[in-house]
Write a protein that holds these residues in place. Sequence first.
Motif, PDB file in Angstrom:
ATOM      1  N   LEU A  13       6.528 -23.377  -2.638  1.00 64.81           N
ATOM      2  CA  LEU A  13       5.267 -24.045  -2.964  1.00 64.81           C
ATOM      3  C   LEU A  13       5.117 -24.156  -4.465  1.00 64.81           C
ATOM      4  CD1 LEU A  13       2.801 -22.417  -0.417  1.00 64.81           C
ATOM      5  CD2 LEU A  13       3.855 -24.680  -0.321  1.00 64.81           C
ATOM      6  N   ARG A  14       4.894 -25.389  -4.905  1.00 60.47           N
ATOM      7  CA  ARG A  14       4.679 -25.623  -6.336  1.00 60.47           C
ATOM      8  C   ARG A  14       3.216 -25.957  -6.574  1.00 60.47           C
ATOM      9  NH1 ARG A  14       9.344 -26.405  -8.961  1.00 60.47           N
ATOM     10  NH2 ARG A  14      11.160 -26.299  -7.607  1.00 60.47           N
ATOM     11  N   ALA A  15       2.807 -25.828  -7.828  1.00 55.95           N
ATOM     12  CA  ALA A  15       1.444 -26.205  -8.178  1.00 55.95           C
ATOM     13  C   ALA A  15       1.204 -27.657  -7.795  1.00 55.95           C
ATOM     14  CB  ALA A  15       1.229 -26.015  -9.679  1.00 55.95           C
ATOM     15  N   GLY A  16       0.077 -27.914  -7.164  1.00 54.10           N
ATOM     16  CA  GLY A  16      -0.272 -29.279  -6.786  1.00 54.10           C
ATOM     17  C   GLY A  16       0.052 -29.610  -5.341  1.00 54.10           C
ATOM     18  N   MET A  17       0.923 -28.806  -4.704  1.00 58.03           N
ATOM     19  CA  MET A  17       1.237 -29.072  -3.295  1.00 58.03           C
ATOM     20  C   MET A  17       0.055 -28.679  -2.426  1.00 58.03           C
ATOM     21  SD  MET A  17       5.120 -27.815  -2.791  1.00 58.03           S
ATOM     22  CE  MET A  17       6.505 -28.879  -3.138  1.00 58.03           C
ATOM     23  N   SER A  18       0.021 -29.247  -1.222  1.00 61.23           N
ATOM     24  CA  SER A  18      -1.051 -28.875  -0.307  1.00 61.23           C
ATOM     25  C   SER A  18      -0.519 -28.885   1.114  1.00 61.23           C
ATOM     26  CB  SER A  18      -2.220 -29.857  -0.440  1.00 61.23           C
ATOM     27  OG  SER A  18      -1.790 -31.158  -0.137  1.00 61.23           O
ATOM     28  N   GLY A  19      -1.301 -28.313   2.002  1.00 59.46           N
ATOM     29  CA  GLY A  19      -0.901 -28.302   3.401  1.00 59.46           C
ATOM     30  C   GLY A  19      -1.290 -27.000   4.070  1.00 59.46           C
ATOM     31  N   PRO A  20      -1.071 -26.974   5.374  1.00 60.22           N
ATOM     32  CA  PRO A  20      -1.454 -25.774   6.135  1.00 60.22           C
ATOM     33  C   PRO A  20      -0.715 -24.521   5.667  1.00 60.22           C
ATOM     34  CG  PRO A  20      -0.832 -27.580   7.597  1.00 60.22           C
ATOM     35  CD  PRO A  20      -0.469 -28.013   6.217  1.00 60.22           C
ATOM     36  N   ASP A  21       0.530 -24.705   5.171  1.00 64.03           N
ATOM     37  CA  ASP A  21       1.243 -23.505   4.730  1.00 64.03           C
ATOM     38  C   ASP A  21       0.608 -22.914   3.466  1.00 64.03           C
ATOM     39  OD1 ASP A  21       2.038 -25.771   3.433  1.00 64.03           O
ATOM     40  OD2 ASP A  21       4.183 -25.308   3.427  1.00 64.03           O
ATOM     41  N   VAL A  22       0.023 -23.778   2.626  1.00 61.78           N
ATOM     42  CA  VAL A  22      -0.704 -23.267   1.459  1.00 61.78           C
ATOM     43  C   VAL A  22      -1.914 -22.474   1.934  1.00 61.78           C
ATOM     44  CG1 VAL A  22      -1.949 -23.863  -0.641  1.00 61.78           C
ATOM     45  CG2 VAL A  22       0.039 -25.211   0.039  1.00 61.78           C
ATOM     46  N   ARG A  23      -2.582 -23.041   2.933  1.00 61.07           N
ATOM     47  CA  ARG A  23      -3.758 -22.333   3.452  1.00 61.07           C
ATOM     48  C   ARG A  23      -3.374 -20.958   3.996  1.00 61.07           C
ATOM     49  NH1 ARG A  23      -8.606 -24.663   5.010  1.00 61.07           N
ATOM     50  NH2 ARG A  23      -7.622 -26.704   5.122  1.00 61.07           N
ATOM     51  N   LYS A  24      -2.235 -20.881   4.662  1.00 63.09           N
ATOM     52  CA  LYS A  24      -1.756 -19.596   5.194  1.00 63.09           C
ATOM     53  C   LYS A  24      -1.563 -18.572   4.055  1.00 63.09           C
ATOM     54  CE  LYS A  24      -1.323 -19.681   9.624  1.00 63.09           C
ATOM     55  NZ  LYS A  24      -2.117 -18.714  10.378  1.00 63.09           N
ATOM     56  N   VAL A  25      -0.992 -19.062   2.973  1.00 65.73           N
ATOM     57  CA  VAL A  25      -0.785 -18.176   1.823  1.00 65.73           C
ATOM     58  C   VAL A  25      -2.132 -17.730   1.265  1.00 65.73           C
ATOM     59  CG1 VAL A  25      -0.010 -18.117  -0.576  1.00 65.73           C
ATOM     60  CG2 VAL A  25       1.483 -19.044   1.188  1.00 65.73           C
ATOM     61  N   ILE A  54      -2.356 -20.140  -7.826  1.00 62.84           N
ATOM     62  CA  ILE A  54      -1.120 -19.670  -8.468  1.00 62.84           C
ATOM     63  C   ILE A  54      -1.404 -18.428  -9.319  1.00 62.84           C
ATOM     64  CG2 ILE A  54       0.564 -20.232 -10.277  1.00 62.84           C
ATOM     65  CD1 ILE A  54       1.363 -21.747  -7.956  1.00 62.84           C
ATOM     66  N   ASP A  55      -2.442 -18.503 -10.117  1.00 64.02           N
ATOM     67  CA  ASP A  55      -2.773 -17.408 -11.016  1.00 64.02           C
ATOM     68  C   ASP A  55      -3.102 -16.137 -10.239  1.00 64.02           C
ATOM     69  OD1 ASP A  55      -3.466 -16.219 -13.570  1.00 64.02           O
ATOM     70  OD2 ASP A  55      -5.546 -16.341 -12.895  1.00 64.02           O
ATOM     71  N   HIS A  56      -3.961 -16.278  -9.209  1.00 61.16           N
ATOM     72  CA  HIS A  56      -4.353 -15.105  -8.442  1.00 61.16           C
ATOM     73  C   HIS A  56      -3.185 -14.558  -7.638  1.00 61.16           C
ATOM     74  CE1 HIS A  56      -8.983 -15.793  -8.681  1.00 61.16           C
ATOM     75  NE2 HIS A  56      -8.379 -15.935  -9.838  1.00 61.16           N
ATOM     76  N   ALA A  57      -2.349 -15.452  -7.139  1.00 63.32           N
ATOM     77  CA  ALA A  57      -1.160 -14.994  -6.407  1.00 63.32           C
ATOM     78  C   ALA A  57      -0.283 -14.159  -7.329  1.00 63.32           C
ATOM     79  CB  ALA A  57      -0.387 -16.192  -5.852  1.00 63.32           C
ATOM     80  N   ALA A  58      -0.088 -14.623  -8.564  1.00 64.62           N
ATOM     81  CA  ALA A  58       0.751 -13.889  -9.510  1.00 64.62           C
ATOM     82  C   ALA A  58       0.179 -12.497  -9.758  1.00 64.62           C
ATOM     83  CB  ALA A  58       0.843 -14.658 -10.824  1.00 64.62           C
TER      84      ALA A  58
END
Length: 285
Positions: A13-25, A54-58
């Motif tokens: 997942l890169r910055a700017g991507m979207s989708g259900p998998d982002v929501r899962k993360v 991204i920032d909070h994930a890091a």
Amino acid sequence: MSDRPNKFVHRELRAGMSGPDVRKVQEGLNRRASWRDLEFLRVVEDGVCGPVTIDHAAKLLYAMGLFGRPIIRVRRDEVLSFYCQRLLRGSRPRTAPMKALDQARRPRVRRWRLDQGPRIVRLGRAISNVFGPLGTFEATSGHYTAGPVPTSDAEGLALFRAYHEHHRRLGWGGLSYAFVVLPTGTIILGHEPMQKAAHVLNHNSGNVGVVVPGTTGDTANAAQQRTLRWLVANAHTSRMPSSHRLPKPIGQASIVLRPHQDWPDNFTGCPGDFRPFYESRGQRA
Ligand SMILES: [Zn+2]
């Protein structure tokens, strides 16, 4: 590449991507942030891999003990690798070292929950043993301070440190109550209960003092009731620090939370309107 949420990770997942998998993360990220009491790292579960996500994930991955290339990729390249996504989404750590880190890095803050018990703090002042051993533990007494009601633990500590100084100057070695129940529900550990104190005139052998801040007209709140019930149930168990652990349950002593003024020859207004609080062992205010 599927857009359906899947328990497996299919793309970085890169910055700017979207989708259900982002929501899962994002869901996993928020779950982990809550477990660790890092609520400020929560993100909006909007399914968009924005700068905040991204920032909070890091930060969260770092808090989980992740170092090296995966974390550099998050920070520098703004990419959540498969590995990072699995860590954030997974309900449990994948490897033994991660598991150890997961345990070690959980904050030790005790939350205010009944199953865990109240917050317990020490007075932080040395109390000298002036009167010798308590003798056989056979009674607890209920007091008030005839003073103000603090609104926070910090205020409460300051207040009881002042009482400690006062009692020390009276020659009592320091604060004479073993347990303070603050309006926040926090317990302050005072006089060691197995050393005799000076909280009741002529009846201090075997007698352990409990006190709440307040004066006539004040009553206990729900947090104090809950804490007193906890104390009655747990003061003799390993949930109480050993310095203040009682040799048997409060309820098994012959006298339980007797209001101070009920002791013979003790002419005092103490504990005022906290009487039902003590007599009901925290069931009522
Ligand atoms: Zn009293």
